[in-house]
Design a protein around this motif. Structure first.
Motif, short mmCIF file in Angstrom:
data_model
loop_
_atom_site.label_atom_id
_atom_site.label_comp_id
_atom_site.label_asym_id
_atom_site.label_seq_id
_atom_site.Cartn_x
_atom_site.Cartn_y
_atom_site.Cartn_z
N SER A 116 0.84 -1.19 0.00
CA SER A 116 0.00 0.00 0.00
C SER A 116 0.87 1.24 0.00
O SER A 116 1.79 1.35 0.81
N GLY A 117 0.59 2.14 -0.91
CA GLY A 117 1.26 3.44 -0.96
C GLY A 117 0.21 4.50 -0.69
O GLY A 117 -0.37 4.55 0.40
N TYR A 118 -0.08 5.31 -1.71
CA TYR A 118 -1.16 6.29 -1.56
C TYR A 118 -2.49 5.57 -1.47
O TYR A 118 -2.73 4.59 -2.17
N ARG A 119 -3.35 6.06 -0.57
CA ARG A 119 -4.73 5.58 -0.47
C ARG A 119 -5.67 6.78 -0.56
O ARG A 119 -5.50 7.74 0.19
N SER A 120 -6.64 6.70 -1.43
CA SER A 120 -7.66 7.74 -1.48
C SER A 120 -8.48 7.68 -0.19
O SER A 120 -8.51 6.62 0.48
N PRO A 121 -9.15 8.76 0.18
CA PRO A 121 -10.01 8.71 1.37
C PRO A 121 -11.07 7.59 1.27
O PRO A 121 -11.36 6.93 2.27
N ALA A 122 -11.59 7.35 0.07
CA ALA A 122 -12.60 6.30 -0.09
C ALA A 122 -12.00 4.92 0.17
O ALA A 122 -12.60 4.07 0.85
N THR A 123 -10.80 4.67 -0.37
CA THR A 123 -10.14 3.39 -0.13
C THR A 123 -9.78 3.22 1.34
O THR A 123 -9.97 2.15 1.92
N ASN A 124 -9.29 4.29 1.95
CA ASN A 124 -8.94 4.21 3.37
C ASN A 124 -10.17 3.89 4.21
O ASN A 124 -10.10 3.06 5.12
#
Length: 191
Positions: A116-124
């Motif tokens: 996991s690198g960048y996570r969008s707020p929705a994915t998080n």
């Protein structure tokens, strides 16, 4: 180290860097941060990763002679994107430096496996609903964190290398077999 003026007579900047690189592994715990450690690593910074979810691999030199390479940073940003939503965000170079410094300390040529690198707020939010180990205000959403694994090193060896950088957060997730590295406040935890 600064350019020319602070280098003793009879030694070139490159010679000093080469000599310093030879002692970098034993000296690493005394550094105040990953960027300081990497100064002792020579004139080149490199990052190698693969992503088992997307099948992508990356092996890039992202810093040469004191300068970040924009195209290489763009490649890292795209590689560390939120693959679930295909969203890209700029990854903080401090996190990239911590990852590279930690990799150098482990003395391995095997690339990191990026979980996991960048996570969008929705994915998080989705991951948080499935697991108690996902922070509501995760640094992943700011492009400042990575969850990593490496096959030929234990998570404890990885964590020790990252902690030696004294430059951010290091979390050990034994059950999921990965290490979290970020450029936030210096701290350690077990997940």
């Amino acid at each position: 180290m600064t350019d020319g003026d602070s280098t003793p007579r009879g030694l070139s900047r490159r010679g000093v860097l080469k000599a310093f690189a030879a002692t970098a592994i034993t000296a690493a715990p005394t550094y105040a941060g990953a960027a300081g450690f990497l100064r002792g690593g020579g004139d080149v910074r490199r990052l190698k990763m693969y992503n088992g979810r997307t099948g992508e691999t990356m092996d890039t030199i992202y810093w040469i002679e004191g300068d970040y390479i924009k195209d290489a940073l763009n490649e890292i940003n795209a590689f560390m994107r939120d693959w679930r939503r295909n969203e890209v965000r700029t990854i903080d170079t401090r996190t990239i430096d911590i990852m590279a410094a930690s990799h150098n300390l482990m003395d391995t040529s095997e690339p990191y496996m990026l979980l996991s690198g960048y996570r969008s707020p929705a994915t998080n939010a989705m991951l948080r609903s499935r697991s108690g180990g996902v922070a509501k205000n995760s640094l992943h959403m700011k492009g400042q964190a990575a969850d990593l694994r490496i096959g030929n090193r234990s998570i404890y060896q990885m964590a020790k290398a990252a902690q030696a950088c004294q430059a951010g957060g290091v979390g050990v997730y034994r059950g999921s077999n990965f290490v979290h590295m970020d450029c936030g406040v210096v701290r350690q935890w077990n997940g």
